[in-house]
Design a protein around this motif. Sequence first.
Motif, PDB file in Angstrom:
ATOM      1  N   THR A  79       0.825  -1.205   0.000  1.00 38.20           N
ATOM      2  CA  THR A  79       0.000   0.000   0.000  1.00 38.20           C
ATOM      3  C   THR A  79       0.859   1.255   0.000  1.00 38.20           C
ATOM      4  OG1 THR A  79      -1.706  -1.208   1.243  1.00 38.20           O
ATOM      5  CG2 THR A  79      -1.875   1.190   1.193  1.00 38.20           C
ATOM      6  N   GLU A  86      -7.204   2.282  -3.498  1.00 40.57           N
ATOM      7  CA  GLU A  86      -8.237   2.404  -2.478  1.00 40.57           C
ATOM      8  C   GLU A  86      -9.335   1.364  -2.670  1.00 40.57           C
ATOM      9  OE1 GLU A  86      -9.570   6.323  -3.045  1.00 40.57           O
ATOM     10  OE2 GLU A  86      -7.744   7.295  -2.313  1.00 40.57           O
ATOM     11  N   LEU A  89      -8.229  -2.162  -1.570  1.00 40.14           N
ATOM     12  CA  LEU A  89      -8.210  -2.336  -0.116  1.00 40.14           C
ATOM     13  C   LEU A  89      -9.621  -2.488   0.458  1.00 40.14           C
ATOM     14  CD1 LEU A  89      -5.421   0.182   0.956  1.00 40.14           C
ATOM     15  CD2 LEU A  89      -5.334  -2.309   1.056  1.00 40.14           C
ATOM     16  N   HIS A 207      -7.682   5.699   1.866  1.00 34.63           N
ATOM     17  CA  HIS A 207      -6.592   4.766   2.109  1.00 34.63           C
ATOM     18  C   HIS A 207      -6.443   4.496   3.604  1.00 34.63           C
ATOM     19  CE1 HIS A 207      -4.687   5.017  -2.003  1.00 34.63           C
ATOM     20  NE2 HIS A 207      -4.357   3.782  -1.633  1.00 34.63           N
ATOM     21  N   ILE A 211      -6.994   0.772   5.248  1.00 38.00           N
ATOM     22  CA  ILE A 211      -5.882   0.042   5.853  1.00 38.00           C
ATOM     23  C   ILE A 211      -6.107  -0.152   7.350  1.00 38.00           C
ATOM     24  CG2 ILE A 211      -4.340   1.929   6.526  1.00 38.00           C
ATOM     25  CD1 ILE A 211      -3.317  -1.258   4.636  1.00 38.00           C
TER      26      ILE A 211
END
Length: 303
Positions: A79, A86, A89, A207, A211
Motif C-alpha cells: 500500500t 483504495e 483495499l 486509504h 488500511i
Amino acid sequence: MESRLSNNTSKTDHKWRKVAYGGMQPGFDDNHTDESFLEDMIMNANVVKRDLVKVVLDSISISQYLCIVALVVLVWAYTLRSTFSEGSLVLLDVILLGAGFFIVLLTSETISLNLLLNYFLKISFFITGLYVLSPIYHTLTRSISSDSIWALTASLIVLHLFLHSYSFSAIKAPGTLESLTFTSNISLNASIVASLLIASRLPSRLHVFAIMLFSLQVFLFAPLVSYCMRKYSFRLHVCFSLVLMSVTLFFVYRLHQLLFILLSSILIFVNLVCPYWLIRIQEYKFEINGPWDEAKLCFNITE
C-alpha cells in the motif's frame, strides 16, 4: 537404666503414625520417621511425556499467526508503494469480513440470531467511527520523520508478537465473556498503534480508513477465526496453516529475498527445532514426590 526401659516400653506401646496435625506423639521426637518413610517416594509422577509429532502439530498455530502478521506487513508495504489502490483495499476488507463471519457461523454451535444482531450493530458502529476518525489519523504524525515512524512500527510489531497469547485457552467462544490478560492487552494495543502509524503515511483518507479496517480486522478477529477453525477440525486447521505459510513465503520472496530467508528460518526454528529441543530437555527433568511434600487436605462434605 529405668529411664531407658521406660522409653523403650513407651515406643512399643505407642505406634508412630504419619499425621498432618497431631502434635507430638508420645515416645517419639517431632522429626521422627520410620523405615517406611522412603517407600512412598515417587519419581517423575507429574512429568508429561510429550510426543514429537504432537508438539510439531501444536507449534503450527504459532507459525500460522506469524504468517498472518507477515501478510499484514506485506499489505502495508504494497500500500505504501501504491501497489494497492483504495478500491482494492476496500474490496479486501469486505472479503475478509465476509469470510470471517462465514467461518465463525460454519464452525460455531452457540450462535443465535440475537448474538448475530449484536455483532452486526457493534461492527457497524465500529466501521462508522473508524471512517469518521480517518481524517484525524491521516494527519496524526505529519510532524514526525518517516525514519522514526518505520523504526517505531517495527518495534511495536515485534512487541506485539512477543506478548501475544498463542494459547487457544485465552480465546473464548462467541457469546461468552472474554477476560484478556495484561500482556495480551499490551500486545493488542501495540498492533493498533502500529496500524495508526502506517495509516498516517498514506496519501488519502480512504486509504487510511481501508488500511485501518484491514489491520483491525486481522488483529482483532484472526485469533477467534483460527480458534473456531481448529475446534471444528484440527486437520482443516493444519491444512489451512500450511497453505497460509506457503502463500506468505511466496509473497515475501517477491518482496525481498533476505526477508524470505529470515521468515523461513523463523518458521523452521519454531516448527522443527523448538519441538525437538523440548523433547530432548524432557530427559533431564527430575521430580521427586514423597511424604515431605506439603500436605493437601481433603474435606468430605456430607449433606
